[in-house]
Scaffold this active site. Structure first.
Site, PDB file in Angstrom:
ATOM      1  N   ASP A  99      55.875   5.374   8.667  1.00 27.43           N
ATOM      2  CA  ASP A  99      54.755   4.937   9.506  1.00 27.43           C
ATOM      3  C   ASP A  99      54.575   5.876  10.692  1.00 27.43           C
ATOM      4  OD1 ASP A  99      57.266   3.893  10.446  1.00 27.43           O
ATOM      5  OD2 ASP A  99      56.183   2.582  11.819  1.00 27.43           O
ATOM      6  N   GLU A 164      58.851   1.457  11.556  1.00 23.99           N
ATOM      7  CA  GLU A 164      59.747   1.854  12.658  1.00 23.99           C
ATOM      8  C   GLU A 164      59.048   1.761  14.008  1.00 23.99           C
ATOM      9  OE1 GLU A 164      61.765   4.110  15.656  1.00 23.99           O
ATOM     10  OE2 GLU A 164      59.857   4.736  14.804  1.00 23.99           O
TER      11      GLU A 164
HETATM   12 ZN    ZN Z   1      59.917   8.197  14.986  1.00 30.17          ZN
END
Ligand code: ZN
Length: 412
Positions: A99, A164
């Site tokens: 992501d 994340e």
């Molecule tokens: Zn990162």
């Protein structure tokens, strides 16, 4: 360097253009979390799987987290495995996240954030550095080995994880909750998501974070007659100075592992009080940013904030309120002499010729999630730290150099 290491280095040098194309192809697929108004990582992961088809990895396993907020209904966590040649050595785990964060204000970008732009050695685009560079570098490091007809010494597990940037609930935290059995306490964990421009830091520890809001209540009056009121600003300043001294005295331990070896307690933000110069403020709000060595509990630090608030309150007559705005207890550090650190040091020093040292930082990487679960993680990469900025870039020598570091790591 051994002959087979030299072969790996040569092969990766010859793959430079291919690595740039790979990075270009994956950053072209935005992978934004639903919190950022995106569809998640599914399309990007499909692209990656298509690109690595035929590279000879032993298995592709999916540990997707269900998420009905995205069209695919899942947040992909994909494990790519290659088996090692030596049995019973603890395996490698490399966690790279797919992501990215939104580009932000587009007018600050000099080109389309989703189209890789190459200028000299810089490869611009959202996600080129964070975390595209390490995703591509780790995959190519492994591929080079296989293409040279070699096997890694130990099993290599490259985990492409989701979510994340918005808390890891559907990524790393999900894996540790639902699939904890995959991970061993003696395995080697690398989270290449932070680092220094010269690659000289293996991050093994971080400090706890405590942010505190301090509100001082006094009595507002005309500035010519302070005796009729109570200056909240003055009491707030007095408090700031006293509490900082007391905190430094009580939490005085020093650890040379950290760049800033002491715990830090800094007054930072100050909210505006009165609009005019001739008014004594009746209320005052300021903030502290504290970075505390992990051996202390942040709760104890907060208690000292409150204790001194009472003491200064009694002395000045002001009422001083203390509230935590953020509290994050750091996990115990990864021992600086653990095998994961030694292996990264050797490989990074061989490729870059810099001295690599283990160290601690002020806080905030997702290696903390692993350390919290008792898994000794190290954070390393060679980056210019442009993550989340407009005109984010990866340096081509770092992209290729880090791939070489992975190939040496995996060979040993
Ligand atoms: Zn990162």
């Amino acid at each position: 360097m051994k002959p087979e290491e030299k072969r790996l280095i040569r092969r990766l040098s010859s793959m430079e253009e291919e690595m740039v194309r790979f990075l270009r192809d994956i950053i072209a697929v935005p992978a934004l979390s639903p919190e950022s108004g995106g569809e998640g990582e599914e399309k990007k992961v499909e692209k990656i799987l298509q690109l690595i088809d035929g590279w000879g990895f032993d298995s592709v396993e999916r540990y997707d987290a269900p998420d009905e907020r995205v069209p695919s209904g899942r947040r992909p966590n994909v494990l790519l495995r290659v088996r090692g040649r030596v049995g019973n050595l603890p395996p490698w785990w490399v966690f790279v996240h797919t992501d990215v964060v939104p580009p932000g204000d587009l007018s600050l970008w000099e080109s389309d954030p989703w189209k890789l732009r190459r200028e000299g050695e810089k490869l611009y685009g959202r996600g080129t550095e964070d975390n595209g560079q390490e995703l591509v570098a780790s995959l190519f490091g492994l591929r080079a080995l296989l293409e040279e007809g070699m096997r890694p010494a130990r099993d290599v597990n490259i985990f492409l994880v989701a979510d994340e940037e918005t808390g890891s609930e559907k990524g790393l935290k999900y894996l540790l909750k639902e699939h904890k059995g995959l991970f061993g306490a003696d395995d080697l964990y690398i989270v290449p998501d932070s680092g220094e421009p010269d690659g000289s830091l293996v991050e093994v520890a971080e400090k706890s974070i405590l942010w505190v809001r301090v509100t001082t209540h006094g009595k507002q009056v005309h500035a010519s007659t302070p005796g009729k009121g109570l200056n909240a600003h003055l009491a707030g300043m007095k408090y700031s100075v006293e509490v900082r001294e007391e905190l430094k005295r009580r939490f005085a331990a020093e650890d040379p592992l950290y760049d800033e070896p002491l715990s830090t307690f800094e007054p930072t933000k100050k909210e505006a009080n009165v609009d005019n110069v001739n008014t004594i403020p009746g209320m005052d709000v300021l903030y502290f940013d504290c970075r505390v060595l992990p051996q202390y509990r942040v709760g104890e630090v907060l208690a000292v904030f409150r204790e001194v608030a009472d003491a200064v309150g009694r002395k000045t007559g002001a009422r001083i309120e203390v509230e935590p705005v953020q509290m994050q207890q750091a996990a115990p550090p990864t021992p600086p002499d653990s095998p994961v650190v030694g292996l990264i040091r050797e490989a990074a020093e061989a490729v870059y010729g810099v001295r690599v040292r283990p160290g601690g930082i002020g806080g905030g990487t997702c290696a903390a999630i692993l350390r919290d679960a008792g898994l000794p993680a190290a954070v390393w990469s060679r980056i210019d730290e442009t993550a989340h900025m407009p005109n984010e870039y990866s340096l081509l020598p770092n992209l290729v150099g880090d791939a070489k570091v992975y190939s040496l790591l995996f060979l040993r």
